[in-house]
Design a protein around this motif. Structure first.
Motif, PDB file in Angstrom:
ATOM      1  N   SER A 149       0.983   3.907  -3.091  1.00  0.00           N
ATOM      2  CA  SER A 149       0.645   5.310  -2.858  1.00  0.00           C
ATOM      3  C   SER A 149       1.755   6.233  -3.351  1.00  0.00           C
ATOM      4  O   SER A 149       1.484   7.286  -3.937  1.00  0.00           O
ATOM      5  CB  SER A 149       0.395   5.524  -1.366  1.00  0.00           C
ATOM      6  OG  SER A 149       0.155   6.873  -1.095  1.00  0.00           O
ATOM      7  N   THR A 187       0.829  -1.206   0.000  1.00  0.00           N
ATOM      8  CA  THR A 187       0.000   0.000   0.000  1.00  0.00           C
ATOM      9  C   THR A 187       0.864   1.256   0.000  1.00  0.00           C
ATOM     10  O   THR A 187       0.582   2.211  -0.729  1.00  0.00           O
ATOM     11  CB  THR A 187      -0.956  -0.003   1.213  1.00  0.00           C
ATOM     12  OG1 THR A 187      -1.754  -1.188   1.156  1.00  0.00           O
ATOM     13  CG2 THR A 187      -1.854   1.219   1.227  1.00  0.00           C
ATOM     14  N   GLN A 188       1.911   1.263   0.808  1.00  0.00           N
ATOM     15  CA  GLN A 188       2.798   2.432   0.865  1.00  0.00           C
ATOM     16  C   GLN A 188       3.495   2.668  -0.473  1.00  0.00           C
ATOM     17  O   GLN A 188       3.570   3.809  -0.948  1.00  0.00           O
ATOM     18  CB  GLN A 188       3.848   2.253   1.964  1.00  0.00           C
ATOM     19  CG  GLN A 188       3.285   2.338   3.359  1.00  0.00           C
ATOM     20  CD  GLN A 188       4.297   1.908   4.411  1.00  0.00           C
ATOM     21  OE1 GLN A 188       5.106   1.007   4.192  1.00  0.00           O
ATOM     22  NE2 GLN A 188       4.236   2.546   5.574  1.00  0.00           N
TER      23      GLN A 188
END
Length: 91
Positions: A32, A28-29
């Motif tokens: 993003s 997810t990081q």
């Protein structure tokens, strides 16, 4: 070309996952950071798709990702400053 071993999506995906984990980032990081869905990172890591050249270049510039390592499993995950300077001088 018959003796050249081309990397599979799965080969590259496994190394991409090693790279992400070496950064200490979640899917997810990382997603993003580059403006994609988390599922895009999953698809790369499981070998459904190749990472785009744009993102490999970004990671090379920001984190010194060794794209030769991603493609061929040769060398280290990250380019050392010495390697970077040697490459710049040879240009």
């Amino acid at each position: 070309m018959e003796d050249v071993k081309f990397p599979t999506k799965k080969d590259i995906g496994l190394r991409f996952k090693q790279f992400r984990e070496a950064l200490g980032k979640t899917q997810t990081q990382l997603a993003s950071e580059i403006g994609v869905y988390q599922s895009t990172i999953t698809n790369i890591e499981v070998g459904k798709t190749f990472p785009s050249i744009k993102y490999l270049y970004y990671f090379q510039q920001k984190y010194r990702l060794n794209t030769n390592w991603i493609l061929s499993n040769k060398g280290e995950i990250f380019i050392s400053l010495g390697e970077e300077l040697a490459n710049a001088v040879s240009l």
